[in-house]
Design a protein around this motif. Structure first.
Motif, PDB file in Angstrom:
ATOM      1  N   ASP A  73      17.953  69.403  76.509  1.00 44.58           N
ATOM      2  CA  ASP A  73      17.310  70.700  76.285  1.00 44.58           C
ATOM      3  C   ASP A  73      18.270  71.740  75.725  1.00 44.58           C
ATOM      4  OD1 ASP A  73      14.836  69.824  77.158  1.00 44.58           O
ATOM      5  OD2 ASP A  73      15.219  70.353  79.254  1.00 44.58           O
ATOM      6  N   ASP A  74      19.471  71.821  76.286  1.00 41.74           N
ATOM      7  CA  ASP A  74      20.388  72.878  75.863  1.00 41.74           C
ATOM      8  C   ASP A  74      21.038  72.606  74.508  1.00 41.74           C
ATOM      9  OD1 ASP A  74      21.909  70.763  76.821  1.00 41.74           O
ATOM     10  OD2 ASP A  74      23.514  72.061  77.546  1.00 41.74           O
ATOM     11  N   MET A  75      20.770  71.435  73.938  1.00 42.54           N
ATOM     12  CA  MET A  75      21.306  71.111  72.617  1.00 42.54           C
ATOM     13  C   MET A  75      20.291  71.368  71.503  1.00 42.54           C
ATOM     14  SD  MET A  75      24.519  70.046  72.434  1.00 42.54           S
ATOM     15  CE  MET A  75      24.854  71.495  73.454  1.00 42.54           C
ATOM     16  N   GLU A  76      19.079  71.757  71.877  1.00 41.35           N
ATOM     17  CA  GLU A  76      18.077  72.034  70.854  1.00 41.35           C
ATOM     18  C   GLU A  76      18.495  73.247  70.033  1.00 41.35           C
ATOM     19  OE1 GLU A  76      13.224  72.520  70.459  1.00 41.35           O
ATOM     20  OE2 GLU A  76      14.170  72.064  72.380  1.00 41.35           O
ATOM     21  N   GLY A  77      18.673  73.049  68.735  1.00 39.20           N
ATOM     22  CA  GLY A  77      19.107  74.129  67.858  1.00 39.20           C
ATOM     23  C   GLY A  77      20.605  74.364  67.858  1.00 39.20           C
ATOM     24  N   ALA A  78      21.354  73.557  68.617  1.00 38.66           N
ATOM     25  CA  ALA A  78      22.806  73.724  68.649  1.00 38.66           C
ATOM     26  C   ALA A  78      23.416  73.313  67.317  1.00 38.66           C
ATOM     27  CB  ALA A  78      23.405  72.890  69.782  1.00 38.66           C
ATOM     28  N   GLY A  79      24.545  73.883  66.994  1.00 36.01           N
ATOM     29  CA  GLY A  79      25.224  73.540  65.755  1.00 36.01           C
ATOM     30  C   GLY A  79      25.845  72.152  65.828  1.00 36.01           C
ATOM     31  N   GLY A  89      23.229  61.397  62.238  1.00 37.06           N
ATOM     32  CA  GLY A  89      22.125  60.472  62.412  1.00 37.06           C
ATOM     33  C   GLY A  89      21.205  60.516  61.202  1.00 37.06           C
ATOM     34  N   LYS A  90      20.025  59.980  61.359  1.00 40.42           N
ATOM     35  CA  LYS A  90      19.078  59.919  60.246  1.00 40.42           C
ATOM     36  C   LYS A  90      18.335  61.234  60.061  1.00 40.42           C
ATOM     37  CE  LYS A  90      16.920  56.236  59.191  1.00 40.42           C
ATOM     38  NZ  LYS A  90      15.993  55.096  59.137  1.00 40.42           N
ATOM     39  N   TYR A  91      18.438  62.143  61.058  1.00 45.64           N
ATOM     40  CA  TYR A  91      17.707  63.396  60.984  1.00 45.64           C
ATOM     41  C   TYR A  91      18.669  64.570  61.023  1.00 45.64           C
ATOM     42  CZ  TYR A  91      14.126  60.081  62.202  1.00 45.64           C
ATOM     43  OH  TYR A  91      13.310  58.985  62.224  1.00 45.64           O
ATOM     44  N   HIS A  92      18.169  65.706  60.623  1.00 46.80           N
ATOM     45  CA  HIS A  92      19.021  66.876  60.457  1.00 46.80           C
ATOM     46  C   HIS A  92      19.682  67.316  61.755  1.00 46.80           C
ATOM     47  CE1 HIS A  92      18.724  71.317  61.113  1.00 46.80           C
ATOM     48  NE2 HIS A  92      17.764  70.971  61.899  1.00 46.80           N
ATOM     49  N   ASP A  93      19.051  67.109  62.887  1.00 46.74           N
ATOM     50  CA  ASP A  93      19.630  67.547  64.156  1.00 46.74           C
ATOM     51  C   ASP A  93      20.047  66.368  65.025  1.00 46.74           C
ATOM     52  OD1 ASP A  93      17.067  66.686  64.554  1.00 46.74           O
ATOM     53  OD2 ASP A  93      16.480  68.287  65.923  1.00 46.74           O
ATOM     54  N   ASP A  94      20.375  65.259  64.417  1.00 44.80           N
ATOM     55  CA  ASP A  94      20.710  64.054  65.169  1.00 44.80           C
ATOM     56  C   ASP A  94      22.128  63.613  64.819  1.00 44.80           C
ATOM     57  OD1 ASP A  94      20.347  61.948  66.873  1.00 44.80           O
ATOM     58  OD2 ASP A  94      19.226  60.724  65.450  1.00 44.80           O
ATOM     59  N   ILE A  95      22.800  62.987  65.784  1.00 45.35           N
ATOM     60  CA  ILE A  95      24.082  62.335  65.535  1.00 45.35           C
ATOM     61  C   ILE A  95      23.997  60.921  66.090  1.00 45.35           C
ATOM     62  CG2 ILE A  95      25.490  64.429  65.503  1.00 45.35           C
ATOM     63  CD1 ILE A  95      26.255  63.872  68.382  1.00 45.35           C
ATOM     64  N   ALA A  96      24.909  60.069  65.643  1.00 45.95           N
ATOM     65  CA  ALA A  96      24.912  58.672  66.070  1.00 45.95           C
ATOM     66  C   ALA A  96      26.337  58.252  66.378  1.00 45.95           C
ATOM     67  CB  ALA A  96      24.322  57.776  64.976  1.00 45.95           C
ATOM     68  N   ALA A  97      26.480  57.215  67.180  1.00 45.59           N
ATOM     69  CA  ALA A  97      27.804  56.680  67.502  1.00 45.59           C
ATOM     70  C   ALA A  97      27.723  55.164  67.548  1.00 45.59           C
ATOM     71  CB  ALA A  97      28.311  57.230  68.838  1.00 45.59           C
ATOM     72  N   THR A  98      28.740  54.524  67.006  1.00 44.21           N
ATOM     73  CA  THR A  98      28.840  53.068  67.012  1.00 44.21           C
ATOM     74  C   THR A  98      30.196  52.687  67.585  1.00 44.21           C
ATOM     75  OG1 THR A  98      27.538  53.051  64.973  1.00 44.21           O
ATOM     76  CG2 THR A  98      28.579  50.977  65.622  1.00 44.21           C
ATOM     77  N   GLU A  99      30.199  51.659  68.429  1.00 41.58           N
ATOM     78  CA  GLU A  99      31.437  51.262  69.104  1.00 41.58           C
ATOM     79  C   GLU A  99      31.733  49.794  68.859  1.00 41.58           C
ATOM     80  OE1 GLU A  99      33.460  51.363  73.595  1.00 41.58           O
ATOM     81  OE2 GLU A  99      31.426  52.108  73.282  1.00 41.58           O
ATOM     82  N   VAL A 124      28.575  67.344  68.400  1.00 32.96           N
ATOM     83  CA  VAL A 124      29.618  66.317  68.364  1.00 32.96           C
ATOM     84  C   VAL A 124      30.534  66.450  69.567  1.00 32.96           C
ATOM     85  CG1 VAL A 124      31.624  65.488  67.082  1.00 32.96           C
ATOM     86  CG2 VAL A 124      29.526  66.081  65.858  1.00 32.96           C
ATOM     87  N   ALA A 125      30.897  67.691  69.895  1.00 29.81           N
ATOM     88  CA  ALA A 125      31.761  67.910  71.058  1.00 29.81           C
ATOM     89  C   ALA A 125      31.094  67.407  72.340  1.00 29.81           C
ATOM     90  CB  ALA A 125      32.111  69.393  71.175  1.00 29.81           C
ATOM     91  N   ARG A 126      29.798  67.640  72.476  1.00 24.37           N
ATOM     92  CA  ARG A 126      29.082  67.158  73.667  1.00 24.37           C
ATOM     93  C   ARG A 126      29.104  65.628  73.715  1.00 24.37           C
ATOM     94  NH1 ARG A 126      24.795  69.056  76.647  1.00 24.37           N
ATOM     95  NH2 ARG A 126      25.989  71.002  76.621  1.00 24.37           N
ATOM     96  N   ALA A 127      28.888  64.984  72.584  1.00 29.90           N
ATOM     97  CA  ALA A 127      28.912  63.523  72.555  1.00 29.90           C
ATOM     98  C   ALA A 127      30.277  62.984  72.965  1.00 29.90           C
ATOM     99  CB  ALA A 127      28.549  63.023  71.153  1.00 29.90           C
ATOM    100  N   ILE A 128      31.329  63.623  72.505  1.00 33.10           N
ATOM    101  CA  ILE A 128      32.682  63.181  72.887  1.00 33.10           C
ATOM    102  C   ILE A 128      32.877  63.304  74.387  1.00 33.10           C
ATOM    103  CG2 ILE A 128      35.152  63.691  72.653  1.00 33.10           C
ATOM    104  CD1 ILE A 128      34.540  64.573  69.761  1.00 33.10           C
TER     105      ILE A 128
END
Length: 414
Positions: free
Chosen positions: A146-152, A117-127, A157-161
């Motif tokens: 909450d449980d993703m705060e500070g996650a690698g 994503g646009k930030y260091h701890d963000d991801i994005a998905a486009t379909e 990415v695995a959670r998003a999938i």
């Protein structure tokens, strides 16, 4: 409705889309084949997971293999392209532009692309096509869980999938963001709580009419821009030292360009007509614009016209809080200070992050009784922009339709 997109605008610049094309140049087929977008597309043809070498320690080869196994188990056309995004790169630091370019280079087949994503701890998905698997909100939800705060990066990415596979991204996003506007709830991070700010920040952000803007755009767009009608984010570059004259000049340039694009567009007649309506409305507002809020309305109308030409279903308007932040990323619940009713407004990632951390988003201001106030606090009968939120608060019609009905000129005499 004026159907002649060459109708002069009072302050029109000499620069037209045709002369802009000469300035920007045209990439050769060989250059396009060697572009960063093509390189990523080639890698994704071989494996559904591409990780830039600079991120190899964040998602190591063993984790990459796990993601490949997870994707194949989902039986969905999911792909992952993890590439650093910084302002001024081939994508302008914009994950949406990266996704569109890579998808175009891969042949525009149905797919779901996960990126940073646009930030260091963000991801994005486009379909593509549409959002049948709710991928966009699936990735956005991870940022707020909450449980993703500070996650690698691998875990996120695995959670998003997993969420995309389950097909409940919208529900997960609503659940994760349910407390965004609960000002009585404690901050998520107890280690360094942020103070609560009770008033919206004042002070308009003006658009920089930078001398080198076209040259930077040339390197960014050569062989990489997949959607010719998308309003480049560079148009909304945040710069505090631009003045009203510079913003007006830029708005004039973009109105002229929209007219050229509508005139030469090939597509559904109804979509072209909507674009021409937006062009005529933008020219009308530009001719009568009395300040920054009106010029921001010009950009909102331009975005509306280009969305019509692109054919993008459900395209979001510009950011509700500050339209010069650029296109909104998603809709969020928001409750104005001192009011009980809650709205759903379209906001950019910067404003979403501010609200998430209990900070006031930066807002566009207008004048009310001689003092600056957030533009949406001006009575709706005195401001088309307050009445519509620059498009966020519309439910059936368009900004162009409102201007055609005389709602903008009516507020000029209020």
């Amino acid at each position: 409705m004026s159907t002649d997109p060459r109708r002069p605008v009072r302050t029109a610049l000499a620069l037209t889309a045709s002369s802009l094309a000469l300035v920007l140049g045209t990439a050769s087929p060989g250059a396009a084949a060697e572009s960063p977008g093509q390189k990523i597309a080639n890698a994704l043809h071989a494996s559904p997971v591409y990780v830039d070498p600079s991120l190899a320690t964040a998602v190591d080869p063993a984790q990459q293999r796990k993601l490949v196994t997870q994707i194949r188990g989902s039986r969905l056309p999911i792909q992952v392209a993890l590439v650093p995004l910084v302002e001024g790169d081939s994508w302008g630091g914009d994950p949406q532009q990266l996704a569109e370019v890579v998808h175009d280079r891969m042949g525009n087949a149905p797919s779901i692309l996960i990126t940073l994503g646009k930030y260091h701890d963000d991801i994005a998905a486009t379909e593509w096509p549409g959002d049948a698997h709710q991928a966009r909100n699936a990735a956005a939800a991870v940022f707020f869980q909450d449980d993703m705060e500070g996650a690698g990066l691998f875990r996120r990415v695995a959670r998003a999938i997993d969420i995309i596979k389950a097909g409940d991204g919208n529900a997960e996003y609503e659940k994760a963001t349910a407390d965004l506007n609960d000002r009585d709830a404690p901050p998520k991070s107890s280690a360094s709580p942020l103070p609560r700010i009770l008033a919206l920040a004042l002070g308009p952000v003006l658009l920089l009419a930078a001398v080198g803007l076209l040259l930077r755009r040339r390197s960014r767009l050569r062989g990489e821009l997949a959607t010719p009608f998308a309003l480049p984010r560079s148009v909304f570059a945040a710069a505090r030292d631009a003045d009203e004259a510079g913003l007006r000049e830029r708005a004039t340039e973009e109105v002229v360009r929209l007219g050229e694009q509508a005139r030469t567009a090939q597509g559904a007649p109804a979509a072209i007509e909507r674009a021409l309506d937006a062009y005529a409305a933008a020219g009308s507002v530009l001719d009568r614009a009395r300040g920054i809020p009106d010029l921001a309305g010009v950009f909102a109308l331009i975005a509306e016209g280009r969305a019509a030409l692109s054919g993008t279903p459900g395209a979001l308007p510009l950011c509700f809080f500050h339209p010069l932040h650029g296109p909104a990323a998603r809709r969020i619940p928001w409750r104005p200070l001192g009011r009980r009713e809650q709205l759903r407004v379209a906001a950019c990632e910067t404003c979403i992050r501010a609200i998430r951390t209990r900070r006031a988003p930066e807002v566009l201001t207008d004048r009310r009784d001689g003092r600056p106030v957030p533009y949406f606090e001006v009575p709706a009968e005195e401001s088309l922009w307050a009445a519509t939120g620059y498009g966020s608060l519309l439910t059936g019609d368009s900004l162009a339709t409102r201007v055609q009905r005389g709602e903008f000129t009516r507020t000029l005499t209020s």
